[in-house]
Scaffold this motif. Structure first.
Motif, PDB file in Angstrom:
ATOM      1  N   LEU A 114      -0.907  -0.268   4.653  1.00  0.00           N
ATOM      2  CA  LEU A 114      -1.969  -0.272   5.645  1.00  0.00           C
ATOM      3  C   LEU A 114      -2.342   1.176   5.949  1.00  0.00           C
ATOM      4  O   LEU A 114      -1.490   1.975   6.357  1.00  0.00           O
ATOM      5  CB  LEU A 114      -1.501  -0.976   6.917  1.00  0.00           C
ATOM      6  N   ASN A 115      -3.600   1.506   5.761  1.00  0.00           N
ATOM      7  CA  ASN A 115      -4.047   2.884   5.960  1.00  0.00           C
ATOM      8  C   ASN A 115      -4.810   3.090   7.262  1.00  0.00           C
ATOM      9  O   ASN A 115      -4.742   4.164   7.855  1.00  0.00           O
ATOM     10  CB  ASN A 115      -4.940   3.316   4.792  1.00  0.00           C
TER      11      ASN A 115
ATOM     12  N   GLN B 174       4.630  -3.100   6.796  1.00  0.00           N
ATOM     13  CA  GLN B 174       3.402  -2.449   7.227  1.00  0.00           C
ATOM     14  C   GLN B 174       2.911  -3.064   8.543  1.00  0.00           C
ATOM     15  O   GLN B 174       2.187  -2.436   9.295  1.00  0.00           O
ATOM     16  CB  GLN B 174       2.332  -2.584   6.152  1.00  0.00           C
TER      17      GLN B 174
ATOM     18  N   ASP C 109      -7.912  -3.006   6.249  1.00  0.00           N
ATOM     19  CA  ASP C 109      -8.568  -1.761   5.816  1.00  0.00           C
ATOM     20  C   ASP C 109      -9.963  -2.038   5.267  1.00  0.00           C
ATOM     21  O   ASP C 109     -10.383  -1.463   4.257  1.00  0.00           O
ATOM     22  CB  ASP C 109      -7.716  -1.040   4.760  1.00  0.00           C
TER      23      ASP C 109
ATOM     24  N   HIS D  42       5.183   2.670  13.721  1.00  0.00           N
ATOM     25  CA  HIS D  42       4.766   1.529  12.898  1.00  0.00           C
ATOM     26  C   HIS D  42       3.756   0.661  13.648  1.00  0.00           C
ATOM     27  O   HIS D  42       3.513   0.840  14.838  1.00  0.00           O
ATOM     28  CB  HIS D  42       5.981   0.686  12.501  1.00  0.00           C
ATOM     29  N   THR D  43       3.203  -0.289  12.906  1.00  0.00           N
ATOM     30  CA  THR D  43       2.213  -1.212  13.455  1.00  0.00           C
ATOM     31  C   THR D  43       2.923  -2.507  13.848  1.00  0.00           C
ATOM     32  O   THR D  43       3.625  -3.105  13.024  1.00  0.00           O
ATOM     33  CB  THR D  43       1.118  -1.507  12.407  1.00  0.00           C
TER      34      THR D  43
ATOM     35  N   ARG E 163      -3.478   1.020  12.779  1.00  0.00           N
ATOM     36  CA  ARG E 163      -2.211   1.419  12.163  1.00  0.00           C
ATOM     37  C   ARG E 163      -1.414   2.290  13.135  1.00  0.00           C
ATOM     38  O   ARG E 163      -1.953   3.181  13.786  1.00  0.00           O
ATOM     39  CB  ARG E 163      -2.488   2.194  10.876  1.00  0.00           C
TER      40      ARG E 163
ATOM     41  N   ASP F  12      -6.520  -0.053   9.682  1.00  0.00           N
ATOM     42  CA  ASP F  12      -6.372  -1.074  10.720  1.00  0.00           C
ATOM     43  C   ASP F  12      -6.521  -2.476  10.147  1.00  0.00           C
ATOM     44  O   ASP F  12      -6.887  -2.666   8.978  1.00  0.00           O
ATOM     45  CB  ASP F  12      -7.398  -0.871  11.853  1.00  0.00           C
TER      46      ASP F  12
END
Length: 291
Positions: free
Chosen positions: A30-31, A191, A95, A221-222, A60, A33
């Motif tokens: 995940l870069n 992720q 993303d 982290h998310t 993220r 959102d």
């Protein structure tokens, strides 16, 4: 014979059945959102939507919490993000890419899910932590246990990481089982970590240990948290209050309290309940000490 033929046709008919989606773009990380755009889910046409017109951004590296009464749609949103169901309307974008265009298996391998009900095998501590992460070595397993606040109690077991815990982990306490479940999720280096009422059934000491492990993970982290106890999500970057499948309030804890709406009402209810429970546990607290 005609009846059997009709029954077989009903079973083989795929028009009313969900199938695991295969193929698509591999998911690596995940870069930016996760976005839910006007997401609605109907489990069946004759029922009201479980969630409706949900618009939500999970950036993220941030923690988003969902709160609300039972049946509000919190776990349904988690099921949609895991890929157990597809939206009836709307899109989930990873993303900026429609989740339907992403290989589901590669997406699910990058998820960590910890729920109230833990799934443990009649096997060793190490095997239970490594379940779902093929090839994990002992150093990685122990690091995950350390991150989940589980290393301390594991060290006190007769055979440490080689201790067999019994069917569904019956030889362990609820808090110990939950910390193993969290260690398993962290080992995957997720992720997105989804916590679905992960501490609601624990005693206060076990909850504190699990919560400390979660808070350390949240910093980098998310995380999506579905919470009953509001005290566990006061530091979330965003809190969403759900009711009847919709988000009715959103904001940070302080802002929602200042607004005096549904969240503030829930907080006050839980605070009064905690005070009542404390008074029953210690009757002296409810006495008029001025007498």
């Amino acid at each position: 014979m005609l009846f059997r033929s009709e029954r077989l046709n009903t079973i083989l008919d795929d028009s009313d059945k969900e199938f695991v989606r295969r193929g698509g773009q591999p998911f690596l990380r995940l870069n930016k959102d996760i976005r839910l755009e006007n997401v609605t889910l109907n489990y069946s046409p004759e029922l009201e939507p479980s969630v409706r017109d949900i618009c939500l951004v999970i950036p993220r590296g941030q923690t988003v919490a969902l709160v609300g009464s039972s049946g509000a749609g919190k776990s349904t949103l988690a099921d949609l993000l895991v890929g157990l169901y597809q939206p009836s309307r709307g899109k989930i974008l990873i993303d900026g890419i429609d989740m339907q265009a992403i290989d589901l298996a590669s997406w699910q391998r990058k998820l960590g899910v910890v729920s109230q009900d833990t799934f443990l095998l009649n096997n060793t501590i190490a095997a239970n932590i490594a379940y779902g992460t093929p090839g994990a070595d002992r150093q990685e397993i122990e690091a995950a246990a350390q991150a989940a606040q589980a290393a301390g109690f594991i060290a006190g077991l007769p055979e440490g990481y080689n201790t067999v815990i019994g069917e569904r982990g019956y030889r362990l306490s609820g808090g110990q089982r939950q910390r193993l479940s969290l260690a398993r999720a962290l080992l995957r280096e997720p992720q997105l970590l989804i916590l679905d009422e992960a501490t609601s059934a624990l005693d206060s000491q076990s909850e504190r240990l699990v919560q400390e492990a979660i808070e350390r993970f949240e910093r980098t982290h998310t995380v999506l948290v579905i919470a009953h106890r509001l005290s566990t999500i006061v530091n979330a970057d965003l809190i969403c209050v759900m009711d009847r499948g919709s988000i009715i309030e959103r904001g940070r804890h302080a802002d929602l309290m200042a607004a005096g709406g549904a969240y503030a009402h829930l907080w006050q209810q839980q605070s009064r309940g905690a005070e009542t429970a404390a008074e029953h546990a210690d009757p002296a607290r409810s006495m008029d000490l001025s007498l």
